[in-house]
Design an enzyme around this catalytic site. Structure first.
Site, PDB file in Angstrom:
ATOM      1  N   GLY A  66       0.831  -1.208   0.000  1.00 35.44           N
ATOM      2  CA  GLY A  66       0.000   0.000   0.000  1.00 35.44           C
ATOM      3  C   GLY A  66       0.856   1.244   0.000  1.00 35.44           C
ATOM      4  O   GLY A  66       2.093   1.178   0.048  1.00 35.44           O
ATOM      5  N   SER A  67       0.202   2.399  -0.015  1.00 35.14           N
ATOM      6  CA  SER A  67       0.945   3.658  -0.147  1.00 35.14           C
ATOM      7  C   SER A  67       1.767   3.972   1.105  1.00 35.14           C
ATOM      8  O   SER A  67       2.866   4.530   1.007  1.00 35.14           O
ATOM      9  CB  SER A  67      -0.021   4.805  -0.453  1.00 35.14           C
ATOM     10  OG  SER A  67      -1.036   4.866   0.514  1.00 35.14           O
ATOM     11  N   ASP A  80       3.535  -2.715   8.269  1.00 34.55           N
ATOM     12  CA  ASP A  80       2.486  -2.631   7.254  1.00 34.55           C
ATOM     13  C   ASP A  80       1.452  -1.575   7.641  1.00 34.55           C
ATOM     14  O   ASP A  80       1.316  -1.217   8.812  1.00 34.55           O
ATOM     15  CB  ASP A  80       1.795  -4.004   7.114  1.00 34.55           C
ATOM     16  CG  ASP A  80       0.952  -4.115   5.845  1.00 34.55           C
ATOM     17  OD1 ASP A  80       0.913  -3.161   5.044  1.00 34.55           O
ATOM     18  OD2 ASP A  80       0.324  -5.177   5.656  1.00 34.55           O
ATOM     19  N   ASP A  90      -6.312  -0.263   6.820  1.00 34.65           N
ATOM     20  CA  ASP A  90      -7.452   0.565   6.412  1.00 34.65           C
ATOM     21  C   ASP A  90      -8.219   1.087   7.619  1.00 34.65           C
ATOM     22  O   ASP A  90      -8.847   2.139   7.549  1.00 34.65           O
ATOM     23  CB  ASP A  90      -8.373  -0.246   5.493  1.00 34.65           C
ATOM     24  CG  ASP A  90      -7.644  -0.684   4.243  1.00 34.65           C
ATOM     25  OD1 ASP A  90      -7.174   0.200   3.506  1.00 34.65           O
ATOM     26  OD2 ASP A  90      -7.487  -1.892   4.019  1.00 34.65           O
ATOM     27  N   LYS A 120      -7.783  -4.765   6.968  1.00 32.53           N
ATOM     28  CA  LYS A 120      -6.791  -4.597   5.925  1.00 32.53           C
ATOM     29  C   LYS A 120      -7.307  -5.212   4.627  1.00 32.53           C
ATOM     30  O   LYS A 120      -8.291  -5.929   4.626  1.00 32.53           O
ATOM     31  CB  LYS A 120      -5.471  -5.283   6.336  1.00 32.53           C
ATOM     32  CG  LYS A 120      -4.789  -4.551   7.473  1.00 32.53           C
ATOM     33  CD  LYS A 120      -3.439  -5.158   7.850  1.00 32.53           C
ATOM     34  CE  LYS A 120      -2.543  -5.456   6.700  1.00 32.53           C
ATOM     35  NZ  LYS A 120      -2.294  -4.312   5.790  1.00 32.53           N
ATOM     36  N   GLY A 145      -5.807  -2.938  -0.587  1.00 31.90           N
ATOM     37  CA  GLY A 145      -4.953  -3.155  -1.764  1.00 31.90           C
ATOM     38  C   GLY A 145      -4.983  -4.599  -2.237  1.00 31.90           C
ATOM     39  O   GLY A 145      -4.138  -5.003  -3.048  1.00 31.90           O
ATOM     40  N   GLU A 179      -0.549 -10.703   3.446  1.00 34.26           N
ATOM     41  CA  GLU A 179      -0.252  -9.851   4.617  1.00 34.26           C
ATOM     42  C   GLU A 179      -0.477 -10.645   5.907  1.00 34.26           C
ATOM     43  O   GLU A 179       0.310 -10.564   6.854  1.00 34.26           O
ATOM     44  CB  GLU A 179      -1.128  -8.604   4.599  1.00 34.26           C
ATOM     45  CG  GLU A 179      -0.733  -7.646   3.487  1.00 34.26           C
ATOM     46  CD  GLU A 179      -1.691  -6.481   3.300  1.00 34.26           C
ATOM     47  OE1 GLU A 179      -1.264  -5.477   2.719  1.00 34.26           O
ATOM     48  OE2 GLU A 179      -2.850  -6.564   3.715  1.00 34.26           O
ATOM     49  N   LYS A 189      -7.396   6.517   9.724  1.00 36.99           N
ATOM     50  CA  LYS A 189      -7.663   5.076   9.849  1.00 36.99           C
ATOM     51  C   LYS A 189      -8.129   4.698  11.261  1.00 36.99           C
ATOM     52  O   LYS A 189      -8.504   3.557  11.503  1.00 36.99           O
ATOM     53  CB  LYS A 189      -6.385   4.273   9.530  1.00 36.99           C
ATOM     54  CG  LYS A 189      -5.649   4.679   8.267  1.00 36.99           C
ATOM     55  CD  LYS A 189      -6.461   4.410   7.034  1.00 36.99           C
ATOM     56  CE  LYS A 189      -5.771   4.782   5.736  1.00 36.99           C
ATOM     57  NZ  LYS A 189      -4.599   4.031   5.420  1.00 36.99           N
TER      58      LYS A 189
HETATM   59  C1  5RP Z   1      -3.300  -3.605   1.374  1.00 34.65           C
HETATM   60  C2  5RP Z   1      -3.524  -3.105   2.749  1.00 34.65           C
HETATM   61  C3  5RP Z   1      -3.011  -1.733   3.082  1.00 34.65           C
HETATM   62  O1  5RP Z   1      -2.198  -1.826   4.203  1.00 34.65           O
HETATM   63  C4  5RP Z   1      -4.170  -0.826   3.355  1.00 34.65           C
HETATM   64  O2  5RP Z   1      -5.061  -0.871   2.256  1.00 34.65           O
HETATM   65  C5  5RP Z   1      -3.712   0.610   3.596  1.00 34.65           C
HETATM   66  O3  5RP Z   1      -3.251   1.166   2.421  1.00 34.65           O
HETATM   67  P1  5RP Z   1      -2.657   2.639   2.351  1.00 34.65           P
HETATM   68  O4  5RP Z   1      -1.397   2.627   3.126  1.00 34.65           O
HETATM   69  O5  5RP Z   1      -2.439   2.842   0.868  1.00 34.65           O
HETATM   70  O6  5RP Z   1      -3.693   3.572   2.909  1.00 34.65           O
HETATM   71  O7  5RP Z   1      -4.092  -3.732   3.594  1.00 34.65           O
HETATM   72  O8  5RP Z   1      -3.955  -4.821   1.157  1.00 34.65           O
END
Ligand code: 5RP
Length: 225
Positions: free
Chosen positions: A33-34, A85, A88, A98, A101, A107, A125
Site C-alpha cells: 500500500g501507499s 504494514d 485501512d 486490511k 490493496g 499480509e 484510519k
Molecule cells: C493492502 C492493505 C493496506 O495496508 C491498506 O489498504 C492501507 O493502504 P494505504 O497505506 O495505501 O492507505 O491492507 O492490502
C-alpha cells in the site's frame, strides 16, 4: 499536514523504531500500500545493515528489488523479528481491517510469521469500532456467489471488486455495512465459510504497536484491552 505527509511521517517513525533492532542477519516483513511504500523508500538508506525482506505482495517485492533490497521466499526464512504494514482501519485494541490493496492473504501470512507487527497509519484510519471501511474478503472465484450469500446472512452487504485478481489468482468481495463489535468472532466465522481464502480482519493476530500519524505528531500506541 496532508494525508500523504502523515504517511511519510509514520514511515519515518517506523524506520526510527526498526533501525535500532537491525542486525546483518535481520529479515524485515514488508506490507503493501501507499504507507508501506513510504516505508520501503525510507528503508533504502539502511539496505546494507540487514539481510533482506519478505514481502506481502508482488508489488512491494518489485519495489524492494528496484531499491536493491533482496526479497526472500517466506519458506526459507522461518519466523522473523518485525513486520511493518499499513491498515485501512485500526481500533484501540490494535485490531485492524486490511486488504484495501487486495493483499490481505499474504499480509496475514507474513504477519503470522513475525514476532512483532508494527502497523503504520495516518489518523484517518483510527476508529472506535471497525466496519466503516468495507471488509475485504478473498474468495476462490467459483465460490463468489455462495460466499456472498453467506456474508449477507452475517448482516453484510458484499460487493464484488470488479477487475481485481489477487496475487493468488482469487477475487475480492468488499463487505459494506458491518458494525464489528466482536472482531475475533467475525474473523473466525468468515474464515469458516467454504470458498473463503482469508478475510481482512486482523483481530486474532492484531498489531503489537501502532504508529499513528496525527496533526500533533506520531503517537506510539500499544493494545488497550
Ligand atoms: C493492502 C492493505 C493496506 O495496508 C491498506 O489498504 C492501507 O493502504 P494505504 O497505506 O495505501 O492507505 O491492507 O492490502
Amino acid at each position: 499536514m496532508t494525508q500523504d505527509e502523515l504517511k511519510q511521517a509514520v514511515a519515518l517513525a517506523a524506520l526510527d523504531y526498526v533501525k535500532h533492532k537491525l542486525t546483518r542477519d535481520s529479515v524485515i516483513g514488508i506490507g503493501t500500500g501507499s504507507t508501506a511504500n513510504c516505508f520501503i523508500d525510507a528503508l533504502v538508506k539502511y539496505r546494507d545493515e540487514f539481510r533482506g525482506c519478505v514481502s506481502s505482495s508482488e508489488a512491494s517485492a518489485e519495489r524492494l528489488r528496484r531499491h536493491g533490497i533482496e526479497v526472500f521466499d517466506l519458506n526459507s526464512t522461518g519466523t522473523f523479528d518485525i513486520y511493518v504494514d499499513g491498515a485501512d482501519e485500526a481500533n484501540p485494541r490494535l485490531e485492524l481491517v486490511k486488504g484495501g490493496g487486495a493483499a490481505l492473504t499474504r499480509e496475514k501470512i507474513v504477519a503470522a510469521c513475525a514476532r512483532e507487527f508494527v502497523c503504520i497509519a495516518d489518523e484517518s484510519k483510527w476508529v472506535e469500532t471497525l466496519g466503516r471501511f468495507p471488509l475485504p474478503v478473498e474468495v476462490i472465484p467459483m465460490a463468489r456467489s455462495h460466499v456472498a450469500r453467506e456474508l449477507v446472512k452475517l448482516g453484510g452487504d458484499p460487493v464484488y471488486r470488479t477487475g481485481v485478481v489477487t496475487d493468488n489468482g482469487n477475487v475480492i468481495l468488499d463487505v459494506h455495512h458491518l458494525h464489528i463489535t466482536s472482531p475475533r468472532l467475525l474473523e473466525e466465522k468468515i474464515n469458516n465459510i467454504t470458498g473463503v481464502v482469508c478475510n481482512g480482519l486482523f483481530a486474532l493476530r492484531p498489531a503489537d504497536v501502532l504508529l499513528l500519524g496525527r496533526q500533533s505528531g506520531v503517537e506510539t500506541l500499544r493494545a488497550r484491552d
